[in-house]
Design an enzyme around this catalytic site. Structure first.
Site, mmCIF file in Angstrom:
data_model
loop_
_atom_site.group_PDB
_atom_site.id
_atom_site.type_symbol
_atom_site.label_atom_id
_atom_site.label_comp_id
_atom_site.label_asym_id
_atom_site.label_seq_id
_atom_site.Cartn_x
_atom_site.Cartn_y
_atom_site.Cartn_z
ATOM 1 N N CYS A 150 39.126 -77.374 39.013
ATOM 2 C CA CYS A 150 38.010 -76.439 38.924
ATOM 3 C C CYS A 150 37.885 -75.428 37.864
ATOM 4 C CB CYS A 150 37.961 -75.978 40.769
ATOM 5 S SG CYS A 150 38.035 -77.342 41.744
ATOM 6 N N GLY B 262 34.389 -78.753 36.073
ATOM 7 C CA GLY B 262 34.000 -79.576 37.057
ATOM 8 C C GLY B 262 32.623 -79.624 37.225
ATOM 9 N N ASN C 137 41.479 -72.737 42.612
ATOM 10 C CA ASN C 137 41.470 -73.656 41.619
ATOM 11 C C ASN C 137 43.015 -74.242 41.743
ATOM 12 O OD1 ASN C 137 41.438 -75.559 39.306
ATOM 13 N ND2 ASN C 137 42.111 -73.926 37.944
ATOM 14 N N GLY C 138 43.151 -75.467 41.985
ATOM 15 C CA GLY C 138 44.473 -76.240 41.956
ATOM 16 C C GLY C 138 44.510 -77.058 43.405
ATOM 17 N N TYR D 228 43.946 -80.826 26.964
ATOM 18 C CA TYR D 228 42.990 -81.498 27.303
ATOM 19 C C TYR D 228 41.711 -80.584 28.045
ATOM 20 C CZ TYR D 228 39.328 -84.553 29.611
ATOM 21 O OH TYR D 228 38.176 -85.036 30.028
HETATM 22 P P1 AMP Z 1 42.126 -93.815 30.303
HETATM 23 O O1 AMP Z 1 40.835 -94.310 29.797
HETATM 24 O O2 AMP Z 1 42.095 -94.005 31.907
HETATM 25 O O3 AMP Z 1 43.197 -94.029 29.830
HETATM 26 O O4 AMP Z 1 41.835 -92.258 30.342
HETATM 27 C C1 AMP Z 1 41.882 -91.464 28.921
HETATM 28 C C2 AMP Z 1 40.806 -90.864 28.675
HETATM 29 O O5 AMP Z 1 40.364 -90.026 29.583
HETATM 30 C C3 AMP Z 1 41.105 -89.922 27.535
HETATM 31 O O6 AMP Z 1 39.904 -90.251 26.520
HETATM 32 C C4 AMP Z 1 40.958 -88.517 27.953
HETATM 33 O O7 AMP Z 1 40.222 -87.756 27.210
HETATM 34 C C5 AMP Z 1 40.010 -88.346 29.427
HETATM 35 N N1 AMP Z 1 41.002 -87.864 30.344
HETATM 36 C C6 AMP Z 1 42.279 -87.497 30.608
HETATM 37 N N2 AMP Z 1 42.765 -86.871 31.503
HETATM 38 C C7 AMP Z 1 41.582 -86.673 32.147
HETATM 39 C C8 AMP Z 1 41.269 -86.123 33.500
HETATM 40 N N3 AMP Z 1 41.889 -85.384 34.260
HETATM 41 N N4 AMP Z 1 39.803 -85.966 33.757
HETATM 42 C C9 AMP Z 1 38.792 -86.572 32.936
HETATM 43 N N5 AMP Z 1 39.070 -87.119 31.803
HETATM 44 C C10 AMP Z 1 40.480 -87.324 31.564
#
Ligand code: AMP
Length: 477
Positions: free
Chosen positions: A2, A28, A100-101, A255
């Protein structure tokens, strides 16, 4: 995960908090809310983006001289409006809170609150659990003569009993404004100030970028276990409560956070540039010679361009992204996720055609995105595709608020690097090494539980199983 913001110290802050929330929108998109206080609490919250929740709403209606804002990305709990933050409690004291957490020992604490304090939590939202725990302890103090030490002692009880990650802020009606962190300082929170014709104004936010927009000077990060209380006379009181070894979430740099944010005196963009350097070394180690480096937009830009620089290979944007699509990662089913990735990214053909392409993303979780990307690049004429993850293999779920799915679905918890490369169809799969990552953060102790499985808070196998089970039964598996 968040985004939170809190401001204390001058009239009519509701519009400022609402504007601040838009700078945290990437943290979020499920719900947004603002609460202010000026003798009474005034609140507006709802599901959706900040712009949707406040569209056509007269924000002046909820003005006050201190307030809190929240944008929610549901990891646990439902996406129902009842779980939107902030939340307010009127007994025994007017209290409002955002956090947040993620709380790890939610069920144990919920049971204890009921048995010992007769407080029944009717939501699965962990901010309610933190607030109720706080209120139950505060109730024991002499409320008429509440001192700053009473407030800090109360937070210490929270820090002792609530296990997990939390950066939280609370308005204590007519007393002041409180911000505190969990003992490991896992989630970010920074403090800033500005001088106005009404005197000094203090603000807190998940990311310093908010301060750039709202004209605040960044003072510093909240330390692990730290509590900061700003009283009604604008005096700032601080104390370190329960403090354990720092474990700042490194995924914020990789990220989550925006590239123009500064956390622990490090600009996120510069961290990403730094993280691109060891990736280039891995190419040299394998004797691979990509002809072009591209990124998966948008978070991988700095890793990719820095890696390209090191390799002395051109960096180009290889994908056009439809900016109007939602986030593929948090769509509920695998099929929907695949369709969404396809609609979201389109290769820029002439850039990749006939070339050996190194494509960089921040992470691979389930492999949905990467598999699709490799196919798109091959269909567009790339002769070889090397897939690069700027993070080490994600092997374990995050139990501290970053939605990373369940162990069952996490690719690297079942397969080794070579198998993952095969699964996504790449000619070579390259990951950041965990050793390199740890080495780069020698002077800022990080949480790397999602890569190493070493959780900084005590958490038993039974608890992890329970969390996994709950997550599987929720609508976000
Ligand atoms: P996946 O397709 O499940 O391997 O997810 C990887 C992709 O999701 C990557 O392009 C990341 O940029 C994105 N990503 C990784 N962690 C998160 C997260 N917690 N929330 C949203 N997107 C994520």
């Amino acid at each position: 995960m968040c985004g939170i913001i809190g401001i204390s110290g001058y009239e009519n802050i509701a519009p400022e908090i609402m504007n601040g929330l838009t700078t945290l929108q990437h943290r979020g998109q499920d719900s947004a809310g603002v609460v202010t206080f000026n003798g009474n609490f005034h609140m507006k919250k709802g599901n959706g983006l900040v712009s949707n929740v406040f569209k056509g709403y007269d924000i002046e209606k909820i003005n006050g001289y201190c307030g809190l804002g929240h944008v929610r990305y549901a990891t646990f709990g439902s996406t129902d409006e009842v779980d939107a933050q902030p939340i307010v409690l009127n007994y025994p004291f007017g209290l409002a809170m955002v956090h947040n957490g993620n709380v790890v020992n939610f069920n144990q604490l919920k049971k204890r609150l009921y048995e010992e304090n007769h407080r029944l939590l009717e939501t699965s939202n962990d901010v309610a659990l933190i607030l109720y725990t706080f209120a139950a302890e505060l109730e024991k103090k002499d409320l008429k003569h509440l001192t700053v030490d009473d407030i800090f002692d109360t937070v210490e009880v929270v820090q002792k009993s609530v296990k997990g990650a939390y950066s939280a802020m609370t308005i204590i009606a007519n007393r002041g404004f409180l911000a505190f962190s969990d003992p490991h300082g896992i989630r970010p929170l920074v403090m800033g100030r500005k001088f106005t014709d009404q005197g000094v104004v203090y603000a807190f936010t998940s990311e310093s970028t908010t301060f750039d927009y709202l004209g605040y000077e960044l003072i510093r990060d909240i330390e692990p276990g730290e509590m900061i209380f700003i009283d009604s006379n604008k005096r700032v009181h601080t104390r370190i409560g329960v403090k354990k070894k720092q474990a700042f979430c490194v995924f914020e740099y990789i990220y989550f956070a925006r590239e123009d944010t500064i956390m622990h005196n490090r600009l996120v963009a510069s961290e990403r540039v730094r993280l691109g350097v060891p990736l280039a070394k891995t190419f040299e180690k394998y004797g691979l010679n990509p002809e072009i480096v591209i990124d998966v937009p948008s978070s991988a830009y700095f890793f990719a361009s820095s890696m390209a620089e090191e390799l002395n290979v051109p960096y180009r944007r290889g994908f056009a992204k439809n900016p109007h699509m939602g986030r593929s990662f948090i769509t509920p089913t695998q099929e929907q996720r695949e369709i969404m990735v396809k609609q979201k990214l389109n290769p820029i053909r002439d850039i990749v055609k006939g070339k050996k392409v190194a494509v960089v993303d921040d992470s691979v979780v389930r492999g949905t995105t990467s598999k699709r990307i490799v196919k798109l690049l091959r269909d567009a004429g790339a002769t070889e595709v090397y897939f690069v993850s700027a993070s080490p293999p994600i092997k374990s779920p995050c139990i501290y608020g970053i939605d990373m799915s369940v162990k069952k679905e996490i690719l690297a918890s079942h397969y080794d690097v070579e198998e993952i490369g095969k699964f996504i169809g790449a000619d070579k799969m390259i990951y950041q090494s965990l050793e390199d990552l740890k080495d780069m953060y020698k002077d800022l102790p990080i949480c790397h539980a999602c890569f190493s499985g070493e959780y900084p808070t005590t958490v038993s196998k039974a608890m992890l199983d329970e969390i996994e089970k709950e997550k599987l039964s929720s609508n976000r598996s």
